[in-house]
Scaffold this motif. Structure first.
Motif, PDB file in Angstrom:
ATOM      1  N   LEU A 224       0.889  -1.222   0.037  1.00  9.02           N
ATOM      2  CA  LEU A 224      -0.018   0.189  -0.119  1.00  9.02           C
ATOM      3  C   LEU A 224       0.965   1.230  -0.168  1.00  9.02           C
ATOM      4  O   LEU A 224       0.573   2.267  -0.621  1.00  9.02           O
ATOM      5  CB  LEU A 224      -0.976   0.051   1.221  1.00  9.02           C
ATOM      6  CG  LEU A 224      -2.116  -1.262   1.257  1.00  9.02           C
ATOM      7  CD1 LEU A 224      -2.722  -0.988   2.409  1.00  9.02           C
ATOM      8  CD2 LEU A 224      -2.990  -0.700   0.010  1.00  9.02           C
ATOM      9  N   LEU A 225       2.079   1.082   0.539  1.00 17.43           N
ATOM     10  CA  LEU A 225       3.109   2.362   0.902  1.00 17.43           C
ATOM     11  C   LEU A 225       3.420   2.626  -0.634  1.00 17.43           C
ATOM     12  O   LEU A 225       3.794   3.689  -0.941  1.00 17.43           O
ATOM     13  CB  LEU A 225       3.979   2.162   1.839  1.00 17.43           C
ATOM     14  CG  LEU A 225       3.623   2.232   3.138  1.00 17.43           C
ATOM     15  CD1 LEU A 225       4.674   1.699   4.223  1.00 17.43           C
ATOM     16  CD2 LEU A 225       3.257   3.685   3.533  1.00 17.43           C
TER      17      LEU A 225
ATOM     18  N   ASN B 213       4.015   5.950  -4.784  1.00 16.37           N
ATOM     19  CA  ASN B 213       4.998   6.198  -5.811  1.00 16.37           C
ATOM     20  C   ASN B 213       4.421   6.389  -7.164  1.00 16.37           C
ATOM     21  O   ASN B 213       5.156   6.819  -8.101  1.00 16.37           O
ATOM     22  CB  ASN B 213       6.196   4.908  -5.940  1.00 16.37           C
ATOM     23  CG  ASN B 213       6.974   5.137  -4.897  1.00 16.37           C
ATOM     24  OD1 ASN B 213       7.471   6.076  -4.085  1.00 16.37           O
ATOM     25  ND2 ASN B 213       7.279   3.747  -4.174  1.00 16.37           N
ATOM     26  N   ASN B 214       3.111   6.121  -7.222  1.00 15.14           N
ATOM     27  CA  ASN B 214       2.643   6.579  -8.519  1.00 15.14           C
ATOM     28  C   ASN B 214       2.554   8.077  -8.892  1.00 15.14           C
ATOM     29  O   ASN B 214       2.425   8.774  -7.910  1.00 15.14           O
ATOM     30  CB  ASN B 214       0.928   6.049  -8.341  1.00 15.14           C
ATOM     31  CG  ASN B 214       0.276   6.466  -9.652  1.00 15.14           C
ATOM     32  OD1 ASN B 214      -0.379   7.355  -9.781  1.00 15.14           O
ATOM     33  ND2 ASN B 214      -0.175   5.255 -10.216  1.00 15.14           N
ATOM     34  N   GLY B 215       2.559   8.139 -10.339  1.00 19.91           N
ATOM     35  CA  GLY B 215       2.866   9.602 -10.650  1.00 19.91           C
ATOM     36  C   GLY B 215       1.750  10.637 -10.169  1.00 19.91           C
ATOM     37  O   GLY B 215       2.080  11.661  -9.451  1.00 19.91           O
TER      38      GLY B 215
ATOM     39  N   ARG C 219      -0.325  14.871  -6.137  1.00 17.61           N
ATOM     40  CA  ARG C 219      -1.249  15.174  -5.125  1.00 17.61           C
ATOM     41  C   ARG C 219      -0.766  15.178  -3.560  1.00 17.61           C
ATOM     42  O   ARG C 219      -0.963  16.006  -3.154  1.00 17.61           O
ATOM     43  CB  ARG C 219      -2.357  13.952  -5.050  1.00 17.61           C
ATOM     44  CG  ARG C 219      -3.723  14.460  -4.482  1.00 17.61           C
ATOM     45  CD  ARG C 219      -4.342  15.739  -4.664  1.00 17.61           C
ATOM     46  NE  ARG C 219      -5.458  15.922  -3.925  1.00 17.61           N
ATOM     47  CZ  ARG C 219      -5.872  17.337  -3.489  1.00 17.61           C
ATOM     48  NH1 ARG C 219      -5.388  18.374  -4.233  1.00 17.61           N
ATOM     49  NH2 ARG C 219      -7.026  17.475  -2.926  1.00 17.61           N
ATOM     50  N   LEU C 220       0.170  14.015  -3.629  1.00 19.91           N
ATOM     51  CA  LEU C 220       0.946  14.365  -2.090  1.00 19.91           C
ATOM     52  C   LEU C 220       1.682  15.610  -2.087  1.00 19.91           C
ATOM     53  O   LEU C 220       1.815  16.207  -0.819  1.00 19.91           O
ATOM     54  CB  LEU C 220       1.797  13.029  -2.041  1.00 19.91           C
ATOM     55  CG  LEU C 220       2.662  12.965  -0.773  1.00 19.91           C
ATOM     56  CD1 LEU C 220       1.594  12.607   0.266  1.00 19.91           C
ATOM     57  CD2 LEU C 220       3.618  11.439  -0.997  1.00 19.91           C
TER      58      LEU C 220
ATOM     59  N   LEU D 184      -6.105  12.447   0.792  1.00 19.20           N
ATOM     60  CA  LEU D 184      -5.455  11.527   0.004  1.00 19.20           C
ATOM     61  C   LEU D 184      -5.500  10.192  -0.096  1.00 19.20           C
ATOM     62  O   LEU D 184      -6.097   9.538  -1.210  1.00 19.20           O
ATOM     63  CB  LEU D 184      -3.899  11.679   0.347  1.00 19.20           C
ATOM     64  CG  LEU D 184      -3.004  10.912  -0.570  1.00 19.20           C
ATOM     65  CD1 LEU D 184      -2.576  11.741  -2.056  1.00 19.20           C
ATOM     66  CD2 LEU D 184      -1.585  11.039   0.117  1.00 19.20           C
ATOM     67  N   LEU D 185      -6.038   9.554   1.120  1.00 20.30           N
ATOM     68  CA  LEU D 185      -6.399   8.205   0.975  1.00 20.30           C
ATOM     69  C   LEU D 185      -7.634   7.857   0.388  1.00 20.30           C
ATOM     70  O   LEU D 185      -7.999   6.869  -0.119  1.00 20.30           O
ATOM     71  CB  LEU D 185      -6.469   7.853   2.650  1.00 20.30           C
ATOM     72  CG  LEU D 185      -4.734   7.700   3.305  1.00 20.30           C
ATOM     73  CD1 LEU D 185      -4.928   7.362   4.709  1.00 20.30           C
ATOM     74  CD2 LEU D 185      -4.066   6.798   2.531  1.00 20.30           C
ATOM     75  N   GLN D 186      -8.697   8.842   0.637  1.00 21.80           N
ATOM     76  CA  GLN D 186     -10.105   8.638   0.106  1.00 21.80           C
ATOM     77  C   GLN D 186      -9.788   8.663  -1.358  1.00 21.80           C
ATOM     78  O   GLN D 186     -10.526   8.119  -2.178  1.00 21.80           O
ATOM     79  CB  GLN D 186     -10.953   9.720   0.051  1.00 21.80           C
ATOM     80  CG  GLN D 186     -11.433   9.640   1.728  1.00 21.80           C
ATOM     81  CD  GLN D 186     -12.282  10.978   2.253  1.00 21.80           C
ATOM     82  OE1 GLN D 186     -12.211  11.852   1.479  1.00 21.80           O
ATOM     83  NE2 GLN D 186     -13.001  10.620   3.088  1.00 21.80           N
ATOM     84  N   GLY D 187      -8.764   9.290  -1.995  1.00 23.35           N
ATOM     85  CA  GLY D 187      -8.507   9.263  -3.562  1.00 23.35           C
ATOM     86  C   GLY D 187      -7.966   7.890  -3.812  1.00 23.35           C
ATOM     87  O   GLY D 187      -8.244   7.723  -4.900  1.00 23.35           O
ATOM     88  N   LEU D 188      -7.163   7.134  -3.048  1.00 19.97           N
ATOM     89  CA  LEU D 188      -6.574   5.986  -3.519  1.00 19.97           C
ATOM     90  C   LEU D 188      -7.943   4.875  -3.423  1.00 19.97           C
ATOM     91  O   LEU D 188      -7.589   4.101  -4.235  1.00 19.97           O
ATOM     92  CB  LEU D 188      -5.707   5.675  -2.364  1.00 19.97           C
ATOM     93  CG  LEU D 188      -4.355   6.412  -2.194  1.00 19.97           C
ATOM     94  CD1 LEU D 188      -3.452   5.944  -1.095  1.00 19.97           C
ATOM     95  CD2 LEU D 188      -3.643   6.211  -3.528  1.00 19.97           C
TER      96      LEU D 188
END
Length: 322
Positions: free
Chosen positions: A284-285, A289-291, A296-297, A318-322
């Motif tokens: 998950l971590l 590393n996704n572009g 967004r990070l 951010l986590l909701q976006g994942l």
């Protein structure tokens, strides 16, 4: 790389193949990770088990000296011994010295021994991220005993206990009184405490330290996986070899008792479940590393730095976006 050929050569016990296999599993490249997973699945069929012994202790306690003396004693009994030594990595350069072989000169020349130093990199807990997989490869290669030497970070160094059958804590003479021994964390998970350097002028101090820790261990709550008398504190000297045979006999006694009472298999199953969940967390971590996620990070990180949004709220977004 022919993974099936590499796996078969590892199972045959070829040292160069084992070294190459460990290099493969330590690689962070995506294509190498896929090959590493394939390799581990291939060697799993060997069905071999080794006694995994984790060793921890503060820097300078003599872990490398103890491992060499202990390893030479075991190979002298016809055992095949693998040593996985984890070296601390620099937070500045990212490099490691990896000089453990130079400190185990006799053992490194022994044909029945295999020594592999690895950098800790960003992993915490005293071991490298892929140490457990390296242990599996050493088992598949037919080694009887795998010694896991940690970087020596002290009382918080508990991760090695989740990949070993026996967890040995090495201490130096006058390394703390009885109150020091009662400290939770590393003391609670140690199966044996060995007071090293119990020779010469340090013998009286080592004897007092051993008595202090023996008293401290009696105050800890008894664990279900321990027979009467364990965990225990003992005196050893890596320099003279005194106490090494006795310590090995006690390790065998504890191992045999756990196997006969079902604790060995239960502990291995619990460890496997733990490392499965850990791999999920690491996976998950890795998604970070996704572009698009990195962009967004960075955006949210700047907003947090400017005080436009709280860290907790930004993380949730951010986590909701994942």
């Amino acid at each position: 790389m022919d993974i099936s050929d590499l796996a078969s050569r590892v199972i045959k016990g070829e040292r160069r193949a084992l070294a190459r296999a460990i290099t493969l599993i330590e690689s962070a490249r995506d294509d190498h990770r896929e090959q590493a997973v394939e390799l581990l699945e291939a060697v799993k069929g060997a069905g071999r088990q080794a006694l995994r012994i984790g060793l921890s202790g503060t820097p300078g306690v003599g872990k490398s000296t103890f491992i060499e003396a202990f390893g030479v004693m075991l190979t002298g009994q016809g055992k095949r011994v693998a040593v996985l030594a984890v070296d601390p990595s620099s937070t500045r350069s990212g490099g490691s010295i990896l000089g453990d072989k130079t400190r185990m000169e006799r053992l490194s020349r022994d044909p029945n021994a295999f020594i592999r130093p690895s950098p800790s990199q960003t992993a915490l807990g005293g071991v490298a991220r892929r140490t457990r997989e390296a242990v599996m490869l050493c088992e598949a290669a037919g080694f009887d005993i795998v010694l896991i030497e940690t970087v020596g970070v002290g009382q918080s160094e508990t991760m090695v206990a989740d990949m070993s059958d026996l967890f040995i804590l090495l201490l130096a003479p006058a390394g703390g009184d009885e109150l020091q021994g009662v400290k939770r964390g590393i003391m609670e998970i140690a199966d044996m405490i060995l007071i090293n350097k119990a020779d010469g002028d340090l013998l009286p101090a080592a004897t007092r330290t051993c008595a202090d820790y023996a008293g401290a261990l009696r105050l800890l709550r008894k664990r279900a996986q321990d027979p009467d008398g364990f965990p225990k504190a003992m005196l050893v000297s890596a320099l003279s070899g005194d106490g090494l045979e006795t310590a090995w006999e006690e390790m065998q006694t504890l191992t045999q008792w756990r196997k006969e009472n079902g604790h060995w298999d239960a502990m291995r199953a619990r460890q496997a479940r733990h490392w499965f969940e850990d791999e999920v967390r690491l996976g998950l971590l890795a998604q970070l590393n996704n572009g698009a996620v990195r962009a967004r990070l960075e955006q949210l990180g700047q907003a947090v730095a400017k005080g436009e949004i709280t860290a907790s709220n930004a993380a949730r977004e951010l986590l909701q976006g994942l």
